[in-house]
Design an enzyme around this catalytic site. Structure first.
Site, PDB file in Angstrom:
ATOM      1  N   ASN A  76     -42.296  49.588  80.098  1.00  0.00           N
ATOM      2  CA  ASN A  76     -40.818  49.789  80.410  1.00  0.00           C
ATOM      3  C   ASN A  76     -40.288  49.107  79.219  1.00  0.00           C
ATOM      4  O   ASN A  76     -40.191  48.007  79.086  1.00  0.00           O
ATOM      5  CB  ASN A  76     -40.234  48.836  81.581  1.00  0.00           C
ATOM      6  CG  ASN A  76     -40.817  49.771  82.773  1.00  0.00           C
ATOM      7  OD1 ASN A  76     -41.070  50.769  82.857  1.00  0.00           O
ATOM      8  ND2 ASN A  76     -40.533  49.179  84.041  1.00  0.00           N
ATOM      9  N   THR A  77     -39.840  50.141  78.210  1.00  0.00           N
ATOM     10  CA  THR A  77     -39.548  49.740  76.846  1.00  0.00           C
ATOM     11  C   THR A  77     -38.133  48.914  76.815  1.00  0.00           C
ATOM     12  O   THR A  77     -38.146  48.079  76.260  1.00  0.00           O
ATOM     13  CB  THR A  77     -39.128  50.864  76.031  1.00  0.00           C
ATOM     14  OG1 THR A  77     -38.249  51.894  76.579  1.00  0.00           O
ATOM     15  CG2 THR A  77     -40.507  51.490  75.776  1.00  0.00           C
ATOM     16  N   CYS A  78     -37.241  49.194  77.741  1.00  0.00           N
ATOM     17  CA  CYS A  78     -36.022  48.387  77.877  1.00  0.00           C
ATOM     18  C   CYS A  78     -36.167  46.928  78.065  1.00  0.00           C
ATOM     19  O   CYS A  78     -35.362  46.195  77.498  1.00  0.00           O
ATOM     20  CB  CYS A  78     -35.025  48.871  79.098  1.00  0.00           C
ATOM     21  SG  CYS A  78     -34.798  50.727  79.053  1.00  0.00           S
ATOM     22  N   VAL A  79     -37.042  46.580  78.885  1.00  0.00           N
ATOM     23  CA  VAL A  79     -37.395  45.150  79.160  1.00  0.00           C
ATOM     24  C   VAL A  79     -38.790  44.516  78.489  1.00  0.00           C
ATOM     25  O   VAL A  79     -39.079  43.486  78.771  1.00  0.00           O
ATOM     26  CB  VAL A  79     -37.517  44.760  80.631  1.00  0.00           C
ATOM     27  CG1 VAL A  79     -36.094  44.923  81.248  1.00  0.00           C
ATOM     28  CG2 VAL A  79     -38.328  45.613  81.385  1.00  0.00           C
TER      29      VAL A  79
END
Length: 384
Positions: free
Chosen positions: A351-354
């Site tokens: 999950n690249t966002c986090v």
């Protein structure tokens, strides 16, 4: 009169310094300084030192000094009034005239021409040209090599003018082709049609001026000038205007180019140690800092090359570089969690966002390395 209090008879009460002491028979106060110089060794001034004798206390000069001091005080209290722009700094940053030994008048003329130069004058060079247009740069470098051969032939005193001309005309490119065989003209042709034109004259009438061995220097200079200056001025001005809306570009003068790149782009060559990974990476939900799977990941990350580290960061965070300060300043922190119910055939996902890496508990370090490298080379979002 004698000493520092001596007054000039022509300007009593005003001209008092030793530089202004005049002889009684002087009829023109313009001779005052000359007369004073001639009196430096006279008996009446014998008690003065040279520095005292050259002291001036002209009231006009004192007024000018007072005004200047007032201006300096104003500048010191209101620093916004002296904020420099890139244009202001360009003459200060350009040391070429000083290093070339130009006289003061020559330097002044060079400064007079400065306003016509773009704000980015001198920032781009042949290395930048080679990185942005490698094929054209390589061709121009081959023309430069021919030009150097031309100069060597022209400087050969053993050759007659006719022999020099014939030798120059026989020069060829590395491909064995003569410059004239390329059928080039003094025009710039972009690599893509998206620019909206197919050719642009580098000089008036350029479409009818062929490039020959005799004018390759001019063609090379005009082409580089177009690519690094005149041809990109609108784009550079637009960049400056947009950048200044967010952050006044003049404020960047306190940073070096390397520091600006670091601030804007982060660590372009990611670097970390085993301790950095242990301190600034957070194992959770099935992993701890003592877990075999997590420690295997740490070892694999330490063994990665620079390019492999960039690929891993792109995969796990969505960006191939780290912020200034490295992993310590990466927020959110890189988090590693166990991907349950998956064996050695599964791939890691993220999950690249986090900055969330979901890593199966592989049976060995070798399997982990293989699967992680396979994932970092995948394109798209199917592993998110």
């Amino acid at each position: 009169s004698s000493g520092i209090n001596a007054e000039c008879p022509l300007r009593p009460g005003i001209c008092k310094g030793a530089d202004y002491i005049s002889s009684p028979d002087s009829s023109d106060d313009s001779d005052c300084e000359d007369n004073c110089e001639s009196l430096l060794k006279s008996e009446s001034l014998s008690s003065l030192t040279e520095s005292e004798a050259r002291y001036r206390c002209d009231s006009d000069a004192a007024s000018d000094i007072s005004s200047a001091q007032g201006s300096l005080d104003t500048m010191d209290t209101d620093r916004k009034s002296v904020a420099l722009t890139i244009e202001d700094m360009a003459p200060l940053l350009d040391t070429s005239s000083e290093s070339s030994g130009l006289s003061k008048p020559d330097r002044q003329q060079a400064g007079d021409r400065q306003p016509s130069s773009p704000w980015f004058a001198g920032l781009l060079n042949n290395l930048d040209f080679a990185s942005t247009n490698p094929y054209l740069a390589k061709f121009l470098f081959s023309l430069d090599a021919l030009a150097e051969q031309k100069r060597a032939i022209s400087a050969d005193a053993a050759l007659t003018e006719a022999e020099k001309w014939e030798s120059i005309e026989q020069l060829t490119l590395p491909s064995k082709a003569r410059v004239e065989d390329l059928c080039l003209y003094f025009q710039f042709s972009p690599a893509s049609k998206v620019h909206g034109y197919s050719a642009l004259d580098l000089k008036p009438g350029g479409d009818s001026i062929p490039v020959t061995i005799q004018n390759i220097e001019e063609f090379s200079d005009l082409t580089r000038s177009f690519c690094l200056d005149t041809g990109i001025r609108k784009q550079m001005e637009a960049f400056k205007a947009g950048f200044t809306e967010v952050f006044p570009i003049s404020h960047l003068r306190m940073f070096s180019p390397v520091e600006v790149r670091l601030l804007l782009c982060g660590e372009m060559s990611p670097d970390w140690s085993r301790q950095d990974l242990l301190d600034y990476t957070e194992p959770k939900f099935g992993y701890t800092k003592d877990s075999t799977g997590f420690l295997n990941l740490v070892e694999v990350l330490c063994e990665m090359s620079g390019g492999e580290r960039k690929n891993f960061l792109q995969f796990s965070t969505g960006c191939s570089s780290l912020p200034p300060g490295g992993l310590a300043n990466l927020h959110p922190r890189l988090t590693v969690v166990k991907k349950e119910g998956e064996g050695d055939t599964a791939l890691p996902s993220v999950n690249t966002c986090v900055h969330y890496l979901k890593l199966p508990d592989y049976s060995s370090k070798q399997v982990l390395k293989q699967k992680l490298f396979q994932s970092t080379q995948e394109k798209g979002f199917h592993l998110n």
